[in-house]
Design an enzyme around this catalytic site. Structure first.
Site, PDB file in Angstrom:
ATOM      1  CE  LYS A 117     -23.743 -35.210  28.033  1.00  0.00           C
ATOM      2  NZ  LYS A 117     -23.524 -33.903  28.710  1.00  0.00           N
TER       3      LYS A 117
ATOM      4  CG  ASP B  96     -22.286 -37.936  30.377  1.00  0.00           C
ATOM      5  OD1 ASP B  96     -22.807 -37.868  31.504  1.00  0.00           O
ATOM      6  OD2 ASP B  96     -21.553 -37.045  29.911  1.00  0.00           O
TER       7      ASP B  96
END
Length: 306
Positions: free
Chosen positions: A25, A156
């Site tokens: 990410k 997340d």
């Protein structure tokens, strides 16, 4: 071809059932916009996902055995494969929604640095949820709960579950798909030193910063996106540098490479990304950085567009 656990329960242990990629990410921009009463910070972040990451593989185990985990790969040292690992927590979350996970052994191939601001454990947990959704499908009444359950594993995890270009707000759980994001050639650099996310947030001077500027409907190319990003920031970069000064050296080194469009830290660090106009300039930058800094983790990659 992916097999379901149910069809493979009578197979000998070690039969591969399937695998799932856990892409890194990348927070292209990360604005800290507030702090809630419970202590969590609110964010406004533009997120993309890279072509490099970890992999979760599932194999058969004895039919009624509880799920187990092993970890290998270049960044496996020191990682605990016990019940508190996010992968096994994701397995338990899937089971709690009605998925049958007995007789399953998982192997995590750890290719990404740990505690590095590029997803890591959150990406692994999300990949586990995606893999189990195929191998041990949930009852139809539970399928719409997967995103909410992902949020219980970490702020997340919901964005990593989707792994497409997103704008993330709230504490990271409010997700909006972003169209018109081009494929982004990039270099990722990490000093092979972990930085504590709580320590970074403790050094944050203020939490009531402005959100992202308006997003255009589309970006023509990486250069156009980099130009827009110059009006944004990562509010965690300065406090991360205060906690781990070598990050400033990474940003400067990446930014000084030929044709670099933008160099910035991702997430809470310590990984730094550099955007480039094409794969050839990305590869040259990675080679030169690796020659100058063999002690760093350096990879040429790209993110997927939308």
């Amino acid at each position: 071809m992916t097999k379901t656990i149910g069809k493979a329960r009578d197979a000998a242990p070690g039969v591969v059932l399937g695998a799932e990629f856990a892409p890194a990410k990348i927070n292209l921009a990360l604005h800290v916009t507030g702090r809630r009463a419970d202590g969590y910070h609110t964010l406004d972040s533009l997120v993309v996902f890279a072509a490099i990451g970890d992999t979760i593989e599932a194999t058969t185990a004895p039919r009624d055995a509880a799920p187990t985990l092993e970890i290998d790969g270049p960044f496996s040292d020191g990682l605990d494969a016990g019940p508190d690992n996010l992968v096994l927590r994701a397995v338990r979350a899937h089971a709690a929604m009605g998925g049958h996970v007995e007789g399953l052994h998982l192997r995590l191939d750890k290719q990404l640095p740990v505690a590095s601001g590029i997803g890591g454990g959150s990406a692994d947990a999300a990949a586990t949820l995606r893999l189990l959704a195929r191998l041990a499908p949930l009852p139809s009444a539970s399928t719409d709960r997967q995103g909410a359950v992902a949020a219980t594993l970490g702020a997340d995890v919901p964005m990593c579950l989707r792994s497409t270009p997103l704008r993330a707000t709230g504490i990271g759980e409010v997700l909006t798909a972003v169209a018109g994001v081009p494929r982004l050639p990039m270099v990722l650099v990490n000093p092979r030193v972990a930085v504590s996310t709580p320590a970074v947030f403790r050094r944050l001077d203020r939490a009531d910063n402005s959100g992202l500027p308006a997003l255009p409907s589309a970006f023509a190319d990486a250069g156009a996106l980099a130009a827009w990003l110059r009006a944004t920031r990562n509010d965690l970069e300065a406090p991360a540098i205060a906690a781990l000064p070598v990050i400033a050296k990474l940003v400067a080194a990446v930014g000084a490479t030929e044709h670099c469009l933008l160099a910035r830290m991702s997430g809470s660090g310590a990984t730094v990304f550099g955007l480039f106009p094409d794969d050839a300039s990305t590869a040259r930058a990675a080679e030169r950085l690796a020659a100058a800094h063999p002690e760093w983790w350096i990879v040429a990659t790209h993110s997927a567009g939308s």
